[in-house]
Design an enzyme around this catalytic site. Structure first.
Site, short mmCIF file in Angstrom:
data_model
loop_
_atom_site.label_atom_id
_atom_site.label_comp_id
_atom_site.label_asym_id
_atom_site.label_seq_id
_atom_site.Cartn_x
_atom_site.Cartn_y
_atom_site.Cartn_z
N GLY A 235 5.52 5.07 -7.67
CA GLY A 235 5.96 5.67 -8.92
C GLY A 235 6.57 4.69 -9.90
O GLY A 235 6.78 3.51 -9.60
N CYS B 50 1.34 7.28 -13.50
CA CYS B 50 2.52 6.61 -12.93
C CYS B 50 3.06 5.51 -13.84
O CYS B 50 4.25 5.19 -13.77
CB CYS B 50 2.20 6.06 -11.55
SG CYS B 50 0.72 5.03 -11.52
N GLU C 215 -3.77 -3.69 -7.23
CA GLU C 215 -5.11 -3.16 -7.38
C GLU C 215 -5.78 -3.98 -8.49
O GLU C 215 -5.13 -4.42 -9.44
CB GLU C 215 -5.07 -1.68 -7.81
CG GLU C 215 -4.26 -0.78 -6.89
CD GLU C 215 -5.09 -0.11 -5.82
OE1 GLU C 215 -6.19 -0.63 -5.52
OE2 GLU C 215 -4.65 0.90 -5.28
N ASN D 118 -4.35 12.46 -9.80
CA ASN D 118 -4.47 12.36 -11.26
C ASN D 118 -5.74 11.67 -11.73
O ASN D 118 -6.27 12.00 -12.78
CB ASN D 118 -3.22 11.68 -11.85
CG ASN D 118 -2.95 10.31 -11.24
OD1 ASN D 118 -3.46 9.97 -10.17
ND2 ASN D 118 -2.14 9.52 -11.92
N GLU E 194 0.55 1.53 -4.55
CA GLU E 194 0.87 1.74 -5.95
C GLU E 194 1.68 3.02 -6.03
O GLU E 194 1.16 4.12 -5.80
CB GLU E 194 -0.39 1.85 -6.82
CG GLU E 194 -0.07 1.63 -8.27
CD GLU E 194 -0.98 2.41 -9.21
OE1 GLU E 194 -0.62 2.50 -10.40
OE2 GLU E 194 -2.00 2.94 -8.77
N GLU F 186 11.47 10.01 -12.13
CA GLU F 186 10.08 10.20 -12.55
C GLU F 186 9.75 11.69 -12.59
O GLU F 186 9.95 12.40 -11.61
CB GLU F 186 9.13 9.49 -11.59
CG GLU F 186 7.68 9.56 -12.04
CD GLU F 186 6.74 8.80 -11.13
OE1 GLU F 186 5.76 8.22 -11.65
OE2 GLU F 186 6.98 8.79 -9.91
N ALA G 44 -4.49 9.67 -4.96
CA ALA G 44 -3.66 10.62 -5.69
C ALA G 44 -4.55 11.57 -6.48
O ALA G 44 -5.76 11.35 -6.60
CB ALA G 44 -2.70 9.89 -6.62
N LYS H 50 -9.24 9.19 2.09
CA LYS H 50 -8.74 10.57 2.04
C LYS H 50 -8.29 10.86 0.62
O LYS H 50 -7.27 10.35 0.16
CB LYS H 50 -7.56 10.79 2.99
CG LYS H 50 -7.18 12.27 3.10
CD LYS H 50 -5.80 12.48 3.69
CE LYS H 50 -4.71 12.43 2.64
NZ LYS H 50 -4.79 13.56 1.65
#
Length: 488
Positions: free
Chosen positions: A251, A283, A462, A151, A249, A385, A149, A174
């Site tokens: 939202g 998140c 994670e 962030n 992982e 969200e 992601a 990626k």
């Protein structure tokens, strides 16, 4: 002057694609394109797989303690280049340098260091069965892939690659096409540390490149961080080919419960941290803040005063700035549309609620820290969200009532409880349907602690020991020591 163009990172070095297609990366704080990146075309994709096969053969053959030493060299390099890497994170994400400098790189390095230490500890079992016995081995999966992601670009790349590499796998990553630089720098650091070429490859692009990773039959596992809808597509694609293992992982719409005996100043700190840190683009943020009626007024008075006095918006490279720009103009417009929806549905705007053009960065995608009061559970801003600096404050009266309301969501990523009564704090937190929970704290996520969601907020974890195990497969070996008794 022409802007630089970066390539995919394959088998230890940049590799040019064949079709010449690129995408632009924009600095959110200035709205200016800062570089271009080549898309992973079919040629790059083929090369990434072949490279990963070679990398896996070399890496998985190493003793775990040797992998540990190499990964620890990468940790040292990450920490020695903290300032340089943090600045690149700021240019890509728009977050303040004071955050990136002390959190993003450091926490990524912590995770790789943690898994490096665990690499030699992967132990099998042995058990006698009559005169025979069996034993088990922990073996790597093979080629794994991660989709990151925007962030926390380099942190997410570390969180995903750390356990995968420690377990002996090769990894194709990626990054988000909006924040690709961190993963490229991590790839260079791994090579410099001695990780064999092909063990960590980086491919660039949007959804079509992610689709290729999720559907390729030579990839054994996908680890994805992103929103729920995309996560469902990833899971479908992973199951349709070779029944890949998945970690997701996704939202959240997390609750923070503030009881009447809470330390109000600490609870306000947690609410601000859990809504305005990284511009609200986290998140796990506690965007639903439930406050007991008896302390509600004191809570919102301090919350409003501190939000308006202490948050500094501006050029995120300025060390005094503690709130930066949202990732894109499109996302800024989305967040503002949610704010409009909150007003339309009857919530009271306590503060903020508008775009900001600070003098030091007038063209950036900034939104003021926004707080709504008089919220109800059926409002859009309370249910969906937003992924921006928008907090909804709600009132509750009874413990059972607020637990029910907090759990009334399809998501279950995180939750927090503030109370001086430790018995109640544990009692309540045990009833909240969330995978990451805090008592009298919020947001802390050490490498040792598993993180992940309940319900539609994710699958798997994670960090922590169980994540290392998820990058292995168990082989059972039965050893015959006595003569076979055969009926034939």
């Amino acid at each position: 002057m022409a802007l630089p163009t970066y390539q995919n990172f394959i088998h230890g070095k940049p590799l040019a694609n064949k079709n010449g297609e690129t995408f632009a990366v924009t600095n959110p704080a200035t709205a200016e394109v800062i570089y271009h990146v080549e898309i992973a075309d079919e040629f790059i994709q083929q090369q990434a797989i072949e490279s990963a096969k070679q990398g896996f053969a070399a890496w998985s053959a190493m003793m775990p303690v040797e992998r540990m030493r190499i990964l620890n060299k990468a940790v040292a390099l990450l920490r020695s280049r903290n300032d340089e890497l943090a600045k690149l994170e700021v240019l890509d994400t728009g977050k303040p340098i004071q955050e990136a400098d002390c959190v993003d790189i450091e926490t990524g390095a912590d995770v790789i260091e943690y898994y490096a230490g665990l690499a030699p500890t992967q132990l099998g079992t042995q058990q006698g069965v009559g005169g025979d016995f069996f034993y088990t081995r922990k073996e790597p999966l093979g080629i794994c892939a991660g989709i990151g992601a925007w962030n926390y670009p380099i942190q997410i790349a570390c969180w995903k690659s750390g356990p995968a590499l420690a377990a002996g796998n090769a990894f194709i990553f990626k990054p988000s096409e909006e924040t690709p630089m961190g993963a490229m720098k991590l790839a260079e650091i791994f090579i410099e540390a001695g990780v064999p070429a092909g063990v960590f490859n980086v491919v660039h692009g949007a959804a079509e490149v992610g689709q290729w990773l999720t559907s390729h039959p030579d990839i054994e596992k996908i680890s994805f961080t992103g929103e729920v809808g995309t996560g469902k597509k990833v899971m479908q694609s992973a199951a349709a080919t070779n029944l890949k293992d998945v970690t997701m992982e996704l939202g959240g719409k997390s609750p923070l419960l503030v009881f009447e005996d809470a330390n109000i100043s600490q609870a306000v700190s947690a609410a601000m941290l859990g809504n305005f840190y990284t511009q609200g683009e986290i998140c796990t943020n506690c965007t639903r803040v439930y406050v007991h009626r008896s302390v509600y007024q004191a809570f919102i008075d301090e919350l409003k005063a501190r939000t308006e006095a202490n948050i500094i918006i501006g050029d995120p490279l300025d060390p005094s700035v503690n709130m930066g720009a949202l990732i894109s103009q499109k996302h800024q417009e989305l967040v503002l549309s949610y704010i409009d929806k909150g007003k339309q549905e009857g919530a009271t705007l306590l503060t903020g609620g508008h775009a900001v053009s600070p003098e030091s960065a007038p063209n950036g995608f900034f939104v003021a820290p926004t707080i709504f009061t008089d919220c109800t559970d059926d409002m859009t801003i309370v249910k969906e969200e937003i992924f921006g600096p928008v907090m909804s404050v709600l009132v509750f009266d009874e413990e059972d009532e607020v637990i029910t309301r907090a759990n009334n969501t399809t998501l279950g990523l995180a939750a927090g409880v503030f109370s001086q009564n430790i018995q109640r704090a544990h009692r309540v937190i045990h009833q909240l349907q969330a995978g990451i929970c805090w008592i009298n704290a919020y947001g802390n996520s050490p490498a040792e602690m598993p993180v992940g969601g309940y319900k539609q907020s994710g699958i798997g974890r994670e960090n922590g020991v169980e994540t290392l195990n998820s990058y292995t497969q168990t082989k059972s070996v039965y050893v015959g020591m006595v003569d076979i008794e055969s009926p034939f």
